[in-house]
Design a protein around this motif. Structure first.
Motif, PDB file in Angstrom:
ATOM      1  N   PHE A   3       0.784  -1.336   0.050  1.00 17.33           N
ATOM      2  CA  PHE A   3       0.038   0.058  -0.012  1.00 17.33           C
ATOM      3  C   PHE A   3       0.955   1.327  -0.066  1.00 17.33           C
ATOM      4  O   PHE A   3       0.492   2.004  -0.663  1.00 17.33           O
ATOM      5  CB  PHE A   3      -0.963   0.088   1.026  1.00 17.33           C
ATOM      6  CG  PHE A   3      -2.251  -0.813   1.060  1.00 17.33           C
ATOM      7  CD1 PHE A   3      -3.185  -0.452   0.152  1.00 17.33           C
ATOM      8  CD2 PHE A   3      -2.472  -1.904   1.965  1.00 17.33           C
ATOM      9  CE1 PHE A   3      -4.209  -1.020  -0.237  1.00 17.33           C
ATOM     10  CE2 PHE A   3      -3.645  -2.562   1.419  1.00 17.33           C
ATOM     11  CZ  PHE A   3      -4.548  -2.232   0.570  1.00 17.33           C
ATOM     12  N   TYR A  21      -5.654  -3.764   6.956  1.00 14.85           N
ATOM     13  CA  TYR A  21      -5.236  -4.267   5.639  1.00 14.85           C
ATOM     14  C   TYR A  21      -3.835  -4.335   5.970  1.00 14.85           C
ATOM     15  O   TYR A  21      -3.110  -3.180   6.162  1.00 14.85           O
ATOM     16  CB  TYR A  21      -5.701  -3.537   4.584  1.00 14.85           C
ATOM     17  CG  TYR A  21      -7.206  -3.378   4.345  1.00 14.85           C
ATOM     18  CD1 TYR A  21      -8.105  -4.157   5.406  1.00 14.85           C
ATOM     19  CD2 TYR A  21      -7.744  -2.458   3.724  1.00 14.85           C
ATOM     20  CE1 TYR A  21      -9.625  -3.960   5.175  1.00 14.85           C
ATOM     21  CE2 TYR A  21      -9.228  -2.378   3.253  1.00 14.85           C
ATOM     22  CZ  TYR A  21      -9.938  -3.000   4.207  1.00 14.85           C
ATOM     23  OH  TYR A  21     -11.311  -2.932   3.864  1.00 14.85           O
ATOM     24  N   GLU A  23      -2.004  -6.013   2.912  1.00 12.89           N
ATOM     25  CA  GLU A  23      -1.493  -6.274   1.683  1.00 12.89           C
ATOM     26  C   GLU A  23      -2.630  -5.922   0.665  1.00 12.89           C
ATOM     27  O   GLU A  23      -3.838  -6.375   0.930  1.00 12.89           O
ATOM     28  CB  GLU A  23      -1.177  -7.618   1.513  1.00 12.89           C
ATOM     29  CG  GLU A  23       0.043  -7.831   0.537  1.00 12.89           C
ATOM     30  CD  GLU A  23       0.469  -9.313   0.543  1.00 12.89           C
ATOM     31  OE1 GLU A  23       0.346  -9.902  -0.531  1.00 12.89           O
ATOM     32  OE2 GLU A  23       0.481 -10.060   1.501  1.00 12.89           O
ATOM     33  N   THR A  25      -5.260  -6.210  -2.383  1.00 13.11           N
ATOM     34  CA  THR A  25      -5.709  -7.450  -3.238  1.00 13.11           C
ATOM     35  C   THR A  25      -5.315  -7.417  -4.568  1.00 13.11           C
ATOM     36  O   THR A  25      -5.008  -6.386  -5.117  1.00 13.11           O
ATOM     37  CB  THR A  25      -7.204  -7.762  -2.848  1.00 13.11           C
ATOM     38  OG1 THR A  25      -7.784  -6.631  -3.507  1.00 13.11           O
ATOM     39  CG2 THR A  25      -7.485  -7.670  -1.403  1.00 13.11           C
ATOM     40  N   GLN A  28      -6.827  -4.513  -6.175  1.00 11.21           N
ATOM     41  CA  GLN A  28      -6.303  -3.524  -5.872  1.00 11.21           C
ATOM     42  C   GLN A  28      -4.625  -3.009  -6.364  1.00 11.21           C
ATOM     43  O   GLN A  28      -4.411  -2.073  -6.938  1.00 11.21           O
ATOM     44  CB  GLN A  28      -6.012  -3.206  -4.392  1.00 11.21           C
ATOM     45  CG  GLN A  28      -7.520  -3.269  -3.805  1.00 11.21           C
ATOM     46  CD  GLN A  28      -7.498  -3.559  -2.262  1.00 11.21           C
ATOM     47  OE1 GLN A  28      -6.541  -3.925  -1.669  1.00 11.21           O
ATOM     48  NE2 GLN A  28      -8.839  -3.790  -1.893  1.00 11.21           N
ATOM     49  N   THR A  47     -17.855  -9.264  -6.055  1.00  9.99           N
ATOM     50  CA  THR A  47     -17.802  -8.792  -4.597  1.00  9.99           C
ATOM     51  C   THR A  47     -16.830  -9.757  -3.844  1.00  9.99           C
ATOM     52  O   THR A  47     -16.758 -10.678  -4.146  1.00  9.99           O
ATOM     53  CB  THR A  47     -19.194  -8.838  -4.299  1.00  9.99           C
ATOM     54  OG1 THR A  47     -19.991  -7.567  -4.981  1.00  9.99           O
ATOM     55  CG2 THR A  47     -19.408  -8.484  -2.704  1.00  9.99           C
ATOM     56  N   GLY A  48     -16.218  -9.186  -2.740  1.00 14.93           N
ATOM     57  CA  GLY A  48     -15.251  -9.945  -2.120  1.00 14.93           C
ATOM     58  C   GLY A  48     -13.874  -9.847  -2.610  1.00 14.93           C
ATOM     59  O   GLY A  48     -13.038 -10.514  -1.919  1.00 14.93           O
ATOM     60  N   THR A  49     -13.477  -9.590  -3.576  1.00 19.37           N
ATOM     61  CA  THR A  49     -12.398  -9.319  -4.321  1.00 19.37           C
ATOM     62  C   THR A  49     -11.548  -7.685  -3.585  1.00 19.37           C
ATOM     63  O   THR A  49     -10.100  -7.742  -3.966  1.00 19.37           O
ATOM     64  CB  THR A  49     -12.051  -9.045  -5.785  1.00 19.37           C
ATOM     65  OG1 THR A  49     -13.096  -8.177  -6.071  1.00 19.37           O
ATOM     66  CG2 THR A  49     -12.752 -10.457  -6.273  1.00 19.37           C
ATOM     67  N   GLY A  50     -12.215  -7.101  -3.367  1.00 18.07           N
ATOM     68  CA  GLY A  50     -11.525  -5.828  -2.431  1.00 18.07           C
ATOM     69  C   GLY A  50     -11.660  -4.835  -3.577  1.00 18.07           C
ATOM     70  O   GLY A  50     -11.138  -3.609  -3.537  1.00 18.07           O
ATOM     71  N   LYS A  51     -12.715  -4.838  -4.613  1.00 14.46           N
ATOM     72  CA  LYS A  51     -13.003  -3.970  -5.680  1.00 14.46           C
ATOM     73  C   LYS A  51     -13.356  -2.580  -5.258  1.00 14.46           C
ATOM     74  O   LYS A  51     -12.975  -1.635  -5.861  1.00 14.46           O
ATOM     75  CB  LYS A  51     -13.756  -4.541  -6.737  1.00 14.46           C
ATOM     76  CG  LYS A  51     -15.400  -4.322  -6.096  1.00 14.46           C
ATOM     77  CD  LYS A  51     -16.431  -5.137  -7.235  1.00 14.46           C
ATOM     78  CE  LYS A  51     -17.688  -5.481  -6.766  1.00 14.46           C
ATOM     79  NZ  LYS A  51     -18.539  -4.297  -6.224  1.00 14.46           N
ATOM     80  N   THR A  52     -14.107  -2.368  -4.120  1.00 13.39           N
ATOM     81  CA  THR A  52     -14.745  -1.128  -3.775  1.00 13.39           C
ATOM     82  C   THR A  52     -13.255  -0.124  -3.303  1.00 13.39           C
ATOM     83  O   THR A  52     -12.997   0.813  -3.688  1.00 13.39           O
ATOM     84  CB  THR A  52     -15.462  -1.368  -2.481  1.00 13.39           C
ATOM     85  OG1 THR A  52     -16.535  -2.345  -2.808  1.00 13.39           O
ATOM     86  CG2 THR A  52     -16.188   0.148  -2.233  1.00 13.39           C
TER      87      THR A  52
END
Ligand code: AMP
Length: 214
Positions: A3, A21, A23, A25, A28, A47-52
């Motif tokens: 990050f 967090y 690391e 995803t 990201q 959803t669940g991949t950290g896309k937001t």
């Protein structure tokens, strides 16, 4: 990349650390650098991949310089518009913006249907830099002239395939027609049926394509 290698500001790194967090995803890793550079992105991510966070973090970074303490609504025009298919997703994305943006004094609001429009009108009248919205209620606000989209710099279509399934593509096109021609476009979708590919080709300019596993 970690990050702290993306060039994100201290306020964002602090919020990320506070979330625990460690690391980024894959979405990201792949999404944050081109979004920071101002490129259009088409991402296949569920959803669940950290896309937001993949779009929210660089979006907050890019809008940070607009933060100001003026009480004038004119100083807080909508700079980023995130469109989602459902009120549940809108509320989730809004929550993420609050979380990751908690040390950055940008204003945000969330508007969706099925609830009283008046508190939303009050939020919009005061001025917000970041607006999360479902398509129908956003068009209600447009029709009531409670929102102006003429200064949007970043458009995000989240879960575009679900918007197609729910019949929102005509509404999306109506909304896009109200935006400035010069803007950054980000499209997230779990799947890419023909209609979504067509929308992407109309909407996105030389997009960076990302695909991550669910
Ligand atoms: P999303 O795919 O955006 O719905 O995110 C799914 C979940 O992953 C959310 O609960 C986030 O808080 C969490 N999350 C996002 N990014 C990270 C990360 N880099 N490390 C750990 N968890 C994360």
């Amino acid at each position: 990349m970690m990050f702290d290698e993306f060039g994100l500001c201290a306020e964002l790194l602090r919020a990320i650390a506070e979330e625990g967090y460690t690391e980024p995803t894959p979405v990201q890793q792949q999404g944050i650098p081109p979004i920071l550079l101002g490129q259009d992105v088409m991402a296949g991510a569920q959803t669940g991949t950290g896309k937001t966070a993949a779009f929210t973090l660089p979006m907050l970074q890019k809008l940070k310089h607009h933060a100001n303490t003026s009480v004038s609504p004119a100083r807080h025009p909508v700079r980023a518009l995130i469109i989602t298919p459902t009120r549940e997703l809108a509320a989730q994305v809004f929550e993420s913006i609050r979380t990751y943006g908690k040390h950055i004094p940008l204003r945000s609001a969330c508007v969706y249907g099925g609830i009283n429009i008046d508190p939303q009108i009050a939020d919009l009248r005061a001025g917000v830099e970041i607006l999360v919205a479902t398509p129908g209620r956003l068009l209600d606000h447009v029709n009531q002239r409670t929102v102006n989209l003429g200064q949007v710099e970043i458009l995000v279509l989240d879960e575009a395939d679900r918007m197609l399934d729910m019949g929102f593509i005509p509404d999306i096109k109506r909304i896009i027609a109200l935006l400035p021609a010069k803007r950054q476009n980000l499209m997230f979708s779990a799947t890419f049926p023909e209609d979504i590919k067509r929308l992407a080709s109309q909407l996105l300019t030389a997009p960076v394509r990302i695909q991550v596993a669910p």
